[in-house]
Write an enzyme that holds these catalytic residues in place. Structure first.
Site, PDB file in Angstrom:
ATOM      1  N   LYS A  89      12.698  16.669  -0.869  1.00 27.22           N
ATOM      2  CA  LYS A  89      12.173  15.327  -0.472  1.00 27.22           C
ATOM      3  C   LYS A  89      13.363  14.513  -0.801  1.00 27.22           C
ATOM      4  CE  LYS A  89       8.893  13.108   1.553  1.00 27.22           C
ATOM      5  NZ  LYS A  89       7.568  13.807   2.349  1.00 27.22           N
TER       6      LYS A  89
HETATM    7  P1  NAD Z   1       5.811   5.169   8.941  1.00 26.12           P
HETATM    8  O1  NAD Z   1       7.018   4.714   8.347  1.00 26.12           O
HETATM    9  O2  NAD Z   1       5.991   5.865  10.498  1.00 26.12           O
HETATM   10  O3  NAD Z   1       4.684   4.488   9.168  1.00 26.12           O
HETATM   11  C1  NAD Z   1       3.924   3.810   7.884  1.00 26.12           C
HETATM   12  C2  NAD Z   1       2.983   2.778   8.365  1.00 26.12           C
HETATM   13  O4  NAD Z   1       2.242   2.484   7.124  1.00 26.12           O
HETATM   14  C3  NAD Z   1       3.474   1.552   8.987  1.00 26.12           C
HETATM   15  O5  NAD Z   1       2.461   1.243   9.704  1.00 26.12           O
HETATM   16  C4  NAD Z   1       3.281   0.636   7.699  1.00 26.12           C
HETATM   17  O6  NAD Z   1       3.221  -0.753   8.403  1.00 26.12           O
HETATM   18  C5  NAD Z   1       2.140   0.892   7.422  1.00 26.12           C
HETATM   19  N1  NAD Z   1       2.088   0.521   5.766  1.00 26.12           N
HETATM   20  C6  NAD Z   1       2.867   0.302   4.903  1.00 26.12           C
HETATM   21  N2  NAD Z   1       2.455  -0.291   3.892  1.00 26.12           N
HETATM   22  C7  NAD Z   1       0.974  -0.622   4.215  1.00 26.12           C
HETATM   23  C8  NAD Z   1      -0.053  -1.245   3.329  1.00 26.12           C
HETATM   24  N3  NAD Z   1       0.448  -1.695   2.099  1.00 26.12           N
HETATM   25  N4  NAD Z   1      -1.134  -1.216   3.960  1.00 26.12           N
HETATM   26  C9  NAD Z   1      -1.314  -0.518   5.102  1.00 26.12           C
HETATM   27  N5  NAD Z   1      -0.264  -0.200   5.943  1.00 26.12           N
HETATM   28  C10 NAD Z   1       1.048  -0.026   5.266  1.00 26.12           C
HETATM   29  O7  NAD Z   1       5.597   6.494   8.000  1.00 26.12           O
HETATM   30  P2  NAD Z   1       4.583   7.970   8.297  1.00 26.12           P
HETATM   31  O8  NAD Z   1       5.619   8.821   8.850  1.00 26.12           O
HETATM   32  O9  NAD Z   1       3.706   7.679   9.262  1.00 26.12           O
HETATM   33  O10 NAD Z   1       4.173   8.086   6.935  1.00 26.12           O
HETATM   34  C11 NAD Z   1       2.877   7.714   6.433  1.00 26.12           C
HETATM   35  C12 NAD Z   1       2.505   8.654   5.483  1.00 26.12           C
HETATM   36  O11 NAD Z   1       2.322   9.694   5.622  1.00 26.12           O
HETATM   37  C13 NAD Z   1       3.558   8.795   3.984  1.00 26.12           C
HETATM   38  O12 NAD Z   1       2.602   8.840   2.971  1.00 26.12           O
HETATM   39  C14 NAD Z   1       4.193  10.083   4.579  1.00 26.12           C
HETATM   40  O13 NAD Z   1       4.782  10.583   3.272  1.00 26.12           O
HETATM   41  C15 NAD Z   1       3.080  10.754   4.990  1.00 26.12           C
HETATM   42  N6  NAD Z   1       3.150  11.964   6.118  1.00 26.12           N
HETATM   43  C16 NAD Z   1       4.125  11.822   6.998  1.00 26.12           C
HETATM   44  C17 NAD Z   1       4.468  12.882   7.822  1.00 26.12           C
HETATM   45  C18 NAD Z   1       5.277  12.543   9.042  1.00 26.12           C
HETATM   46  O14 NAD Z   1       5.194  13.577   9.783  1.00 26.12           O
HETATM   47  N7  NAD Z   1       5.561  11.359   9.338  1.00 26.12           N
HETATM   48  C19 NAD Z   1       4.050  14.159   7.497  1.00 26.12           C
HETATM   49  C20 NAD Z   1       3.293  14.215   6.451  1.00 26.12           C
HETATM   50  C21 NAD Z   1       3.119  13.068   5.461  1.00 26.12           C
END
Ligand code: NAD
Length: 452
Positions: A115
């Protein structure tokens, strides 16, 4: 049952990962003789911290800090996203890298865990500034990343554009070499897979659908008509809301960092997507009730999908969660102590290393296609993803049933291994998933042997 935990909860993510690990280790097979290996499997192989001067648009040179952790390569090269976040730090990145190792093992893709993170506020940066940070970070990582060593992907506040910049920078550093597989989550035009952007959410959906079909939540056999709340409206959450709605679920609440919108009779997800694109937030959506960011988690529903950040459900709010099933699209949204509260309250949790593994599965497909210079059909990608996610769900459910059946013998075996009576936690789905994953890493490590 009400559980009162009076001490302050430890929210350090790496400590949390260790607590989860300690819950799983007593359930591992063949305990005798691998306790040194258990310690080795937990420790990261490599931690890189870099300092990067980057010129901002106003001419000022700001010093950014970046991290890349390679947790384990026992099952293959490192794989894991890079996030841009003001609170990114060494312990957080170590924790996320560790979860990647377990995740890759659980869905059986031939990668280890890694990561990365850059400490920055993506909301305050222009596109040009993000590009310069990305290129400088890639240069700083140098040959520690590569198609067969450590392969980054998108995560919080990074996307396919970020991956295109990493690929371009790495390629400039390696002229004449085929470097497309150095990152996944690239734009389709650059060897990316169309399904990658929605893959995490698609996997969340497949796991949830299958868990319900095999009787995981008595009385809730399908998504059609289920009330769903999604926290976070980025890559994971936005696609999840849309896919769950398409499957007939009533999406009754969604949120982002600025707040949420709720309509208990069901929201129009397509209209919210348009509103988010125009207004930059879902919280001002006119046809729903606006709620504070934290309040979205407490909206009564059948299925709650945290898809934002870690440590969202803690002992501070676990008693107020009113869902039958929580599906962790985000990494680490529930603390170990909150896990106990939820379990005692009968709320099941499909854990992150299972639920959100769709992203890394499709990343693996992208990597394999890039190496073979092939492009698979989108339908093939989704069908392969579906089969893998369903299989992993069954493995976890079956493992947990076996752990519960054999609880007494696990207890006495573990007591003998550590030399004294020691209680072990009643296993939930998270502990079952981690036990499977850690067992696979342990088997690979033992088969390879400890060199020299
Ligand atoms: P992203 O940046 O695309 O989106 C994050 C979202 O969370 C945004 O809409 C933001 O406004 C919101 N957010 C931030 N703080 C917040 C809060 N306090 N309350 C409510 N919403 C809040 O990120 P992502 O890629 O969607 O990742 C989100 C989660 O999913 C993370 O934990 C990431 O590690 C996990 N994840 C993502 C992927 C991927 O393929 N993108 C894969 C596995 C896990």
């Amino acid at each position: 049952m009400t559980t009162t935990i009076s001490h302050a909860e430890d929210l350090n993510l790496h400590h949390i990962v260790k607590q989860q690990y300690d819950r799983a280790v007593p359930f591992a097979d063949d305990l005798d003789g691998w306790r040194g290996i258990a310690q080795w499997l937990f420790e990261p192989d490599r931690i890189i911290e870099v300092t990067m001067p980057v010129r901002l648009d106003d001419g000022y040179v700001h010093i950014f800090r970046g991290y890349r952790v390679l947790h384990s390569t026992v099952r293959g090269p490192g794989k894991g996203g890079i996030r841009f976040h003001p609170e990114a730090g060494a312990d957080e990145v170590k924790a996320l890298a560790t979860w990647m190792s377990w995740k890759c093992a659980l869905v059986d893709v031939p990668f280890g865990g890694a990561k990365g993170g850059v400490v920055c506020d993506p909301h305050a940066l222009s596109n040009g500034e993000k590009e310069r940070i990305t290129r400088r970070f890639t240069t700083a990582l140098g040959d520690t990343i590569g198609p067969f060593t450590d392969i980054p992907a998108p995560d919080l506040y990074t996307d396919s554009q970020t991956m295109a910049w990493i690929y371009d920078t790495y390629t400039m550093m390696h002229p004449g070499q085929a470097t497309l597989p150095v990152v996944t989550g690239k734009p389709v035009e650059l060897g990316g897979v169309a399904a990658r952007s929605g893959a995490t959410a698609q996997g969340v959906f497949y796991v949830t659908e299958h868990f319900l079909q095999i009787g995981g939540i008595p009385g809730l056999e399908k998504l059609d008509g289920a009330n769903v709340v999604v926290q976070g409206f980025g890559n994971a959450g936005r696609h999840a809301a849309r896919i769950f709605r398409q499957a007939g679920a009533n999406v009754i609440g969604v949120s982002d960092s600025k707040g949420g919108t709720v309509d208990l009779s069901g929201l129009d997800v397509t209209a919210i997507e348009h509103h988010k694109d125009e207004a930059g937030t879902v919280s001002t959506y006119p046809d729903g009730e606006t709620v504070e960011p934290g309040a979205i988690l407490e909206v009564p529903c059948d299925i709650l999908v945290p898809a934002a950040l870690e440590n969202q459900i803690t002992t501070a709010n676990a008693e107020r969660i009113d869902a039958r099933l929580i599906v962790e699209a985000a990494n680490g949204p529930i603390t170990p102590e909150a896990d106990i509260v939820l379990s005692q309250r009968g709320i099941k949790v499909l854990p992150d290393i299972l639920a959100n593994a769709g992203g890394v599965v499709v990343s693996y497909f992208e990597w394999a296609q890039n190496i073979e210079n092939q492009r698979w059909e989108d339908n093939d990608v989704l069908e392969k993803l579906r089969r893998r996610m369903r299989r992993a769900t069954e493995v976890v459910v079956t493992k947990r049933a076996g752990m519960l059946d054999g609880l007494d013998s696990y207890r006495s075996r573990w007591g003998r291994a550590v030399g004294h009576e020691q209680p072990i936690q009643l296993p939930d789905l998270r502990t079952a998933a981690q036990t499977v994953a850690i067992g696979r890493c342990r088997d690979a490590a033992l088969q390879r042997g400890v060199w020299p």
